[in-house]
Design a protein around this motif. Structure first.
Motif, mmCIF file in Angstrom:
data_model
loop_
_atom_site.group_PDB
_atom_site.id
_atom_site.type_symbol
_atom_site.label_atom_id
_atom_site.label_comp_id
_atom_site.label_asym_id
_atom_site.label_seq_id
_atom_site.Cartn_x
_atom_site.Cartn_y
_atom_site.Cartn_z
ATOM 1 N N LEU A 222 12.378 9.450 -11.607
ATOM 2 C CA LEU A 222 12.487 8.364 -10.628
ATOM 3 C C LEU A 222 11.589 7.175 -10.983
ATOM 4 N N SER A 223 10.952 7.222 -12.135
ATOM 5 C CA SER A 223 9.962 6.193 -12.466
ATOM 6 C C SER A 223 10.590 4.807 -12.561
ATOM 7 N N GLU A 224 11.795 4.702 -13.145
ATOM 8 C CA GLU A 224 12.417 3.390 -13.302
ATOM 9 C C GLU A 224 12.760 2.774 -11.953
ATOM 10 N N ALA A 225 13.392 3.554 -11.088
ATOM 11 C CA ALA A 225 13.740 3.043 -9.756
ATOM 12 C C ALA A 225 12.483 2.721 -8.960
ATOM 13 N N MET A 226 11.458 3.557 -9.089
ATOM 14 C CA MET A 226 10.232 3.346 -8.331
ATOM 15 C C MET A 226 9.519 2.089 -8.808
ATOM 16 N N GLN A 227 9.487 1.862 -10.104
ATOM 17 C CA GLN A 227 8.837 0.663 -10.627
ATOM 18 C C GLN A 227 9.591 -0.588 -10.184
ATOM 19 N N ARG A 228 10.911 -0.485 -10.126
ATOM 20 C CA ARG A 228 11.709 -1.621 -9.658
ATOM 21 C C ARG A 228 11.362 -1.943 -8.198
ATOM 22 N N LEU A 229 11.188 -0.902 -7.387
ATOM 23 C CA LEU A 229 10.834 -1.113 -5.984
ATOM 24 C C LEU A 229 9.425 -1.675 -5.867
ATOM 25 N N ARG B 179 0.834 -1.203 0.000
ATOM 26 C CA ARG B 179 0.000 0.000 0.000
ATOM 27 C C ARG B 179 0.868 1.253 0.000
ATOM 28 N N CYS B 180 1.928 1.254 0.785
ATOM 29 C CA CYS B 180 2.793 2.435 0.884
ATOM 30 C C CYS B 180 3.529 2.710 -0.430
ATOM 31 N N VAL B 181 4.087 1.686 -1.046
ATOM 32 C CA VAL B 181 4.829 1.935 -2.291
ATOM 33 C C VAL B 181 3.876 2.335 -3.414
ATOM 34 N N ALA B 182 2.649 1.840 -3.386
ATOM 35 C CA ALA B 182 1.679 2.245 -4.400
ATOM 36 C C ALA B 182 1.345 3.726 -4.258
ATOM 37 N N VAL B 183 1.191 4.179 -3.027
ATOM 38 C CA VAL B 183 0.903 5.594 -2.771
ATOM 39 C C VAL B 183 2.044 6.468 -3.276
ATOM 40 N N ALA B 184 3.276 6.064 -2.992
ATOM 41 C CA ALA B 184 4.423 6.863 -3.419
ATOM 42 C C ALA B 184 4.611 6.801 -4.932
#
Length: 429
Positions: free
Chosen positions: A387-394, A374-379
């Motif tokens: 930061l989209s590539e790093a965020m999608q990896r996370l 839930r938290c990573v989806a919100v962020a």
């Protein structure tokens, strides 16, 4: 030239100076602590501090010495992002960046400084690995600072010598520093910073080994810190959490004094709460404490969230470069974006105190898994394009129920710990 800083907080001193104010009671000490705990203001600034273990790229079992590290750092000019370079007790190298206006510029500045520093170390045959705990070498101090000698003596006297040595010389983190924000929001902000701890630990866990052995914990760094005295390293949050300044004052006064200047730095090997020293029940170094002694005492307290006018978020393992931007952005967004903060508070409430569980099994726990997703989806919904590539990896990693520790453990099993360390420590370019 970038100078070698020994990472010893506080100024050098030789006992009370002429005109220096003595503390007359624990009550006056409490007023000083509470008054300096947090600073009323807006939010938005972000400061980052990143620790990396240093390895010899030809012999990763060898721990580079103090003079060797000093020689490398002496070749580094001013860093492009303005970070200071310090060396931790076990030889880990730390970058401490200045405050930036938001997560994205802070991340970019730190990345530039890390690349510059990494290149300088590579030229000397050394690598800087982002791991929460040293997976290869036994704890050993190389920093000759008197503060760290005294800390070793203190931990030994308090029956936490093994954990203390591991904490000082074998752990590394990414620390996120954020504005305290408006005074009327302090209580909620500090409560959320604590409540996010277990979920963020589960997401960022990156220390499955210590000194050549699998520990059975995904965040051995957090395990090591939990083995230390909770009066010094446990959460600050009080019963209600309604008054962070008072909570911090109570915590600091209860914590035992670690060392005192007499004029040398000397370990206090008996349990002496600072309140007892301030009230004159015990004299250390043959004297009562001063305001300077109190301020120095605060630098020897290591809670997971520490108030220093701003908030220091201290519970994250050092994570790999490919995930670092996303982890930082996640932490900042969940605290600084008011809508995200409200959603995060609801998501992590069921696991707000599950510190040990998070460090042991991380996202394998169903409740932590749910909160983390839930938290990573919100962020992720708020992440900028850069930061989209790093965020999608996370996001993908969390959806798979994996943390960085799982990837490193897999690599260590496949190719051996030495090779796994070298793969992480070698420059990628």
């Amino acid at each position: 030239m970038t100078s070698l800083v020994t990472s010893e907080p506080g100024r050098a001193r030789s006992g009370p100076e002429v005109g220096e104010r003595l503390l007359t009671s624990s009550s006056s000490a409490a007023l000083h602590i509470a008054g300096a705990s947090l600073e009323d203001g807006s939010i938005g600034r972000v400061g980052l501090e990143l620790e990396a273990h240093c390895f010899d790229l030809q012999d990763p079992q060898r721990r580079p010495g103090w003079s060797e590290l000093a020689d490398v750092i002496a070749t580094v000019g001013p860093l492009p992002g303005g970070s200071a370079v310090t060396v931790e007790p076990g030889g880990a190298v730390e970058l401490s960046g200045p405050p930036a206006d938001g997560a994205v510029p802070a991340i970019a500045a730190l990345a530039a400084d890390r690349e510059t520093l990494r290149s300088a170390f590579a030229e000397a045959g050394l690598g800087l690995a982002l791991l929460g705990a040293d997976p290869l070498r036994r704890p050993h101090r190389v920093n000759p600072g008197a503060r760290y000698q005294a800390m070793e003596q203190f931990f030994t006297a308090s029956d936490t010598g093994r954990a203390g040595a591991a904490m000082m010389t074998s752990t590394a983190s990414i620390q996120v520093n954020l504005d305290a924000g408006p005074r009327d929001g302090w209580a909620d902000r500090v409560r959320l910073a604590h409540a996010l701890g277990p979920t963020m630990i589960a997401i960022a866990a990156n220390s499955p080994l210590l000194a050549g052995e699998f520990t059975g914990w995904v965040s051995t760094r957090q395990r090591v810190w939990s083995q230390l005295d909770s009066a010094r390293c446990g959460p600050v949050l009080g019963a209600s959490g309604d008054d962070p300044g008072t909570d911090w004052a109570r915590y600091a006064l209860k914590a035992p004094v670690m060392l005192v200047h007499t004029p040398e730095v000397v370990a206090v090997t008996e349990h002496v709460p600072f309140a007892d020293w301030a009230d004159g029940l015990v004299l250390l170094g043959g004297r009562r404490p001063t305001i300077t002694d109190l301020d120095y005492h605060l630098t020897t307290l290591f809670p997971p969230v520490r108030p220093r006018r701003w908030l220091e978020i201290r519970y994250l393992d050092s994570v790999p470069d490919e995930l670092l931007p996303a982890v930082v952005f996640l932490m900042v967004t969940l605290l600084d974006d008011p809508v995200a903060a409200e959603l995060a508070a609801e998501a992590v409430e069921p696991v707000a105190t599950a510190w040990d569980l998070a460090a042991r099994i991380g996202l394998k726990d169903d409740r932590l898994y749910k909160a983390a997703n839930r938290c990573v989806a919100v962020a992720a919904e708020r992440a900028p394009a850069e930061l989209s590539e790093a965020m999608q990896r996370l996001v993908q990693s969390v959806e798979d129920g994996r943390c960085p520790a799982d990837d490193f453990a897999d690599q260590a099993i496949r190719s051996g710990i030495d090779d796994a360390v070298l793969q992480m420590a070698r420059p990628t370019t």
